[in-house]
Design an enzyme around this catalytic site. Structure first.
Site, PDB file in Angstrom:
ATOM      1  CE  LYS A  16      -2.426  -0.885   3.879  1.00  0.00           C
ATOM      2  NZ  LYS A  16      -1.950  -2.289   4.337  1.00  0.00           N
ATOM      3  NE  ARG A  91      -4.680  -1.399   9.768  1.00  0.00           N
ATOM      4  CZ  ARG A  91      -3.876  -0.846   9.249  1.00  0.00           C
ATOM      5  NH1 ARG A  91      -3.858   0.589   8.877  1.00  0.00           N
ATOM      6  NH2 ARG A  91      -2.537  -1.257   9.094  1.00  0.00           N
ATOM      7  NE  ARG A 130       6.937  -2.831   6.681  1.00  0.00           N
ATOM      8  CZ  ARG A 130       5.716  -2.478   6.559  1.00  0.00           C
ATOM      9  NH1 ARG A 130       5.188  -1.934   5.493  1.00  0.00           N
ATOM     10  NH2 ARG A 130       5.031  -2.772   7.450  1.00  0.00           N
ATOM     11  NE  ARG A 136       5.762  -0.345  10.308  1.00  0.00           N
ATOM     12  CZ  ARG A 136       4.528  -0.368   9.785  1.00  0.00           C
ATOM     13  NH1 ARG A 136       4.565   0.597   8.652  1.00  0.00           N
ATOM     14  NH2 ARG A 136       3.492  -0.767  10.161  1.00  0.00           N
ATOM     15  NE  ARG A 147       1.445  -4.755  11.460  1.00  0.00           N
ATOM     16  CZ  ARG A 147       2.804  -4.995  10.801  1.00  0.00           C
ATOM     17  NH1 ARG A 147       3.625  -5.545  11.145  1.00  0.00           N
ATOM     18  NH2 ARG A 147       2.539  -4.318   9.549  1.00  0.00           N
TER      19      ARG A 147
HETATM   20  P1  AMP Z   1       0.313   0.691   9.153  1.00  0.00           P
HETATM   21  O1  AMP Z   1       1.512   1.504   8.952  1.00  0.00           O
HETATM   22  O2  AMP Z   1      -0.904   1.080   8.247  1.00  0.00           O
HETATM   23  O3  AMP Z   1       0.653  -0.695   8.930  1.00  0.00           O
HETATM   24  O4  AMP Z   1      -0.228   0.726  10.733  1.00  0.00           O
HETATM   25  C1  AMP Z   1       0.638   0.520  11.824  1.00  0.00           C
HETATM   26  C2  AMP Z   1      -0.314   0.196  13.013  1.00  0.00           C
HETATM   27  O5  AMP Z   1      -0.840   1.428  13.285  1.00  0.00           O
HETATM   28  C3  AMP Z   1      -1.505  -0.686  12.756  1.00  0.00           C
HETATM   29  O6  AMP Z   1      -1.001  -2.031  13.155  1.00  0.00           O
HETATM   30  C4  AMP Z   1      -2.443  -0.175  13.704  1.00  0.00           C
HETATM   31  O7  AMP Z   1      -1.941  -0.710  15.117  1.00  0.00           O
HETATM   32  C5  AMP Z   1      -2.369   1.091  13.762  1.00  0.00           C
HETATM   33  N1  AMP Z   1      -3.201   1.626  12.866  1.00  0.00           N
HETATM   34  C6  AMP Z   1      -2.945   2.259  11.516  1.00  0.00           C
HETATM   35  N2  AMP Z   1      -4.141   2.796  10.839  1.00  0.00           N
HETATM   36  C7  AMP Z   1      -5.008   2.300  11.820  1.00  0.00           C
HETATM   37  C8  AMP Z   1      -6.417   2.227  11.589  1.00  0.00           C
HETATM   38  N3  AMP Z   1      -6.963   2.804  10.510  1.00  0.00           N
HETATM   39  N4  AMP Z   1      -7.256   1.784  12.530  1.00  0.00           N
HETATM   40  C9  AMP Z   1      -6.784   1.334  13.848  1.00  0.00           C
HETATM   41  N5  AMP Z   1      -5.526   1.237  13.880  1.00  0.00           N
HETATM   42  C10 AMP Z   1      -4.675   1.712  13.127  1.00  0.00           C
END
Ligand code: AMP
Length: 192
Positions: A16, A91, A130, A136, A147
């Site tokens: 993404k 999400r 990654r 990260r 996740r």
């Molecule tokens: P990402 O960078 O999009 O993979 O997000 C990393 C983490 O941030 C996720 O595993 C969630 O813990 C939190 N997070 C990001 N976006 C959301 C969302 N829309 N709703 C809830 N938690 C989020």
């Protein structure tokens, strides 16, 4: 003015972020990545960051109310753009409904949802790689597993939500980055 609002959708590791960068460049869109916003809040040591950190480190979702309030604020800061890429949001079904409502209030809508389809073993490989490169903290084996479970149980039902609206474009998310990007732009140019 009707904006080009694209939701880029997919499991963690589906590409993404990578594809968002290319879409922003090609279509001149603003980028909203809720994960990036949360990581910036953590870095800044804000109250929101402190709250989010516990969920992120366990691979769980930050509660809907928190994310939806945060999104509304960010969305208003992008209102003069040609459109927005939503990356990592929505999400959950309540987040999807909230996005539909927020856009409607602003005279806008989701133009298309691009779903990057990648199978699970490939996702795990990519996320572990990654983790080694970016450091990260949530790209470790245990957190990756939760996740992916969260994606399956809470996030993937959104496909049905958008498919009912006729907006879902399933894109095979494997192969060369540019090849995948070509599939995405083909889908977007059809609706645009
Ligand atoms: P990402 O960078 O999009 O993979 O997000 C990393 C983490 O941030 C996720 O595993 C969630 O813990 C939190 N997070 C990001 N976006 C959301 C969302 N829309 N709703 C809830 N938690 C989020």
């Amino acid at each position: 003015m009707i904006m080009l609002n694209i939701v880029i959708f997919g499991a963690p590791g589906s590409g993404k972020g990578t594809q968002s960068e290319k879409l922003i460049e090609k279509y001149g869109l603003a980028h909203i990545s809720t994960g990036d916003v949360l990581r910036a809040e953590i870095k800044a040591g804000s109250e929101l960051g402190k709250l989010a950190e516990g969920y992120i480190s366990k691979g769980q979702l930050v509660p809907d109310e928190v994310i939806i309030d945060m999104l509304a604020e960010v969305l208003d800061s992008k209102k003069d753009s040609k459109g927005v890429i939503f990356d990592g949001f929505p999400r959950t079904i309540p987040q999807g409904e909230a996005l539909d409502a927020m856009l409607k209030e602003r005279g806008q809508l989701v133009s298309a949802v691009v779903s990057l389809d990648v199978d699970e073993s490939e996702l795990v490989d990519r996320l572990l790689k990654r983790g080694q490169l970016s450091g990260r903290s949530d790209d470790n084996e245990e957190t990756i597993k939760s996740r992916l479970d969260v994606y399956k149980n809470q996030t993937s039902p959104l496909k049905e939500h958008y498919s009912k609206q006729g907006k879902l474009h399933g894109i095979p998310g494997v192969g060369q980055i540019d090849e995948i990007f070509g599939r995405i732009t083909e889908a977007i140019d059809k609706i645009n």
